[in-house]
Write a protein that holds these residues in place. Sequence first.
Motif, PDB file in Angstrom:
ATOM      1  N   ALA A 184     -18.005 -61.943  85.929  1.00 17.40           N
ATOM      2  CA  ALA A 184     -19.087 -62.343  86.830  1.00 17.40           C
ATOM      3  C   ALA A 184     -20.024 -63.344  86.155  1.00 17.40           C
ATOM      4  O   ALA A 184     -20.449 -64.328  86.773  1.00 17.40           O
ATOM      5  CB  ALA A 184     -19.861 -61.113  87.300  1.00 17.40           C
ATOM      6  N   VAL A 185     -20.345 -63.109  84.884  1.00 16.98           N
ATOM      7  CA  VAL A 185     -21.215 -64.039  84.146  1.00 16.98           C
ATOM      8  C   VAL A 185     -20.534 -65.400  84.000  1.00 16.98           C
ATOM      9  O   VAL A 185     -21.157 -66.454  84.221  1.00 16.98           O
ATOM     10  CB  VAL A 185     -21.574 -63.459  82.762  1.00 16.98           C
ATOM     11  N   ALA A 186     -19.244 -65.399  83.639  1.00 16.60           N
ATOM     12  CA  ALA A 186     -18.504 -66.660  83.495  1.00 16.60           C
ATOM     13  C   ALA A 186     -18.426 -67.410  84.828  1.00 16.60           C
ATOM     14  O   ALA A 186     -18.578 -68.640  84.868  1.00 16.60           O
ATOM     15  CB  ALA A 186     -17.103 -66.378  82.959  1.00 16.60           C
ATOM     16  N   ASP A 187     -18.208 -66.693  85.920  1.00 22.97           N
ATOM     17  CA  ASP A 187     -18.148 -67.331  87.235  1.00 22.97           C
ATOM     18  C   ASP A 187     -19.486 -67.959  87.613  1.00 22.97           C
ATOM     19  O   ASP A 187     -19.531 -69.056  88.191  1.00 22.97           O
ATOM     20  CB  ASP A 187     -17.738 -66.312  88.298  1.00 22.97           C
ATOM     21  N   LEU A 188     -20.584 -67.287  87.299  1.00 20.95           N
ATOM     22  CA  LEU A 188     -21.904 -67.835  87.616  1.00 20.95           C
ATOM     23  C   LEU A 188     -22.170 -69.113  86.816  1.00 20.95           C
ATOM     24  O   LEU A 188     -22.715 -70.089  87.356  1.00 20.95           O
ATOM     25  CB  LEU A 188     -22.994 -66.799  87.331  1.00 20.95           C
ATOM     26  N   LEU A 189     -21.791 -69.122  85.543  1.00 19.60           N
ATOM     27  CA  LEU A 189     -21.980 -70.327  84.735  1.00 19.60           C
ATOM     28  C   LEU A 189     -21.141 -71.485  85.269  1.00 19.60           C
ATOM     29  O   LEU A 189     -21.578 -72.643  85.265  1.00 19.60           O
ATOM     30  CB  LEU A 189     -21.615 -70.034  83.279  1.00 19.60           C
ATOM     31  N   LEU A 225     -15.135 -56.893  83.947  1.00 16.82           N
ATOM     32  CA  LEU A 225     -15.561 -57.439  85.231  1.00 16.82           C
ATOM     33  C   LEU A 225     -16.966 -58.024  85.146  1.00 16.82           C
ATOM     34  O   LEU A 225     -17.259 -59.068  85.755  1.00 16.82           O
ATOM     35  CB  LEU A 225     -15.503 -56.363  86.316  1.00 16.82           C
ATOM     36  N   LEU A 226     -17.847 -57.377  84.401  1.00 18.93           N
ATOM     37  CA  LEU A 226     -19.201 -57.888  84.212  1.00 18.93           C
ATOM     38  C   LEU A 226     -19.172 -59.255  83.537  1.00 18.93           C
ATOM     39  O   LEU A 226     -19.893 -60.188  83.942  1.00 18.93           O
ATOM     40  CB  LEU A 226     -20.015 -56.899  83.381  1.00 18.93           C
ATOM     41  N   ASN A 227     -18.337 -59.404  82.529  1.00 21.50           N
ATOM     42  CA  ASN A 227     -18.232 -60.688  81.836  1.00 21.50           C
ATOM     43  C   ASN A 227     -17.574 -61.756  82.706  1.00 21.50           C
ATOM     44  O   ASN A 227     -17.931 -62.941  82.609  1.00 21.50           O
ATOM     45  CB  ASN A 227     -17.443 -60.512  80.534  1.00 21.50           C
TER      46      ASN A 227
END
Length: 381
Positions: free
Chosen positions: A91-96, A87-89
């Motif tokens: 979130a990072v992909a969604d932000l990028l 889930l953390l990863n």
Amino acid sequence: MMAATSADLPTTVPHKEELWSNQTNLTINASESHSNGSCSLEDNNSLSLALIFFYSIIFLVGLVGNIIALFAFLRIHQKRNSIQVYLLNVAVADLLLIFCLPFRILYHATNRWMFGRIFCKVVGTLFYMNMYISIVLLGLISLDRYIKINKSVKRPKMLTTARSVQICCTVWAIALTGFIVVVVPSFFKTKDSNSTKCFHYRSKQNAEKTEAILNYIIVLIFWVVFFLLILSYVKIAKNLLKISRRRANFPNAGKYTKTARNSFIVLIIFTICFVPYHIFRFVYITSQLQTPSCRWTKIIHVCNEVMLVFSSFNSCLDPVMYFLMSRSVRKTVLQLICTKLHGESSLNLESTSDIKLGQYAQERLSTTTPHSSYSRKKSMI
């Protein structure tokens, strides 16, 4: 009479041939004009305004939601489990991906790309790269949950945090490799170096056919992941409902039924956001390898833009998934809200998704007494 008719023939027949020849030349010229890229793909005002509006909403909601989720993940002090890592990863992909949206908004607002062909390629590839990273990670989450129900006793090493970190690093490494392979060749191309077009339909010819084949492979990977999600969550729901019926007299029996319903949140997000786009994707890629008429090119371009909005909408729905699937995220977010509104620093929360999935396999195979089963600690993530 016959002589008059014969005299008219030389002037009449060439006239028809000349008209047919002119019409043929016009058709050929139109085809050549389209193949040369003069078919205007400028979005009309209504489509541009719609894209600007929806991308702006997705940007604002997705940015706030994923920043809060990322903050919640980083605030978790206890050791993270495998699903939290995924889930953390995500979130990072969604932000990028979200950081790419302002460039799309500006482009549709001005109908002009002002940052050069290379940066257009970088932004476009980064957008798709992070979209497919999210897709793969959501598939890994479903696989993780499936193993926790069916294989947790036999293969505990597959569920460790270290293993999930290794898998996520592999996913990012493969994605970055693909990003480099797609972007680097654009540095050596001089054609259309001053083009003001970006994010628009483009035919794939000669060397670019390799990129089209890569796009076919990526679409096939999506459908594999999608059917994996269907099988995983159907199996998860069946096992949870079976446990709920078998322990109908237990105080916590109703939570299994509710958690079975909540298990489909990832599948629902997948279906809403990604399925329409990838159904149409086969048509889009195939048309790029051919030479459709200008009219069909415009229709395909518009449909692709609309489907892409649905895919971008995933970045708004993912924070909802974090909140429902992760007790730690839910607790941290509600603590933050309560602290801002009421000055409270702690909050004791209980939810239907607080049951640890690893417990499900034990519940399914266990012959323990109702008292011992009910007294186990329940936590989802």
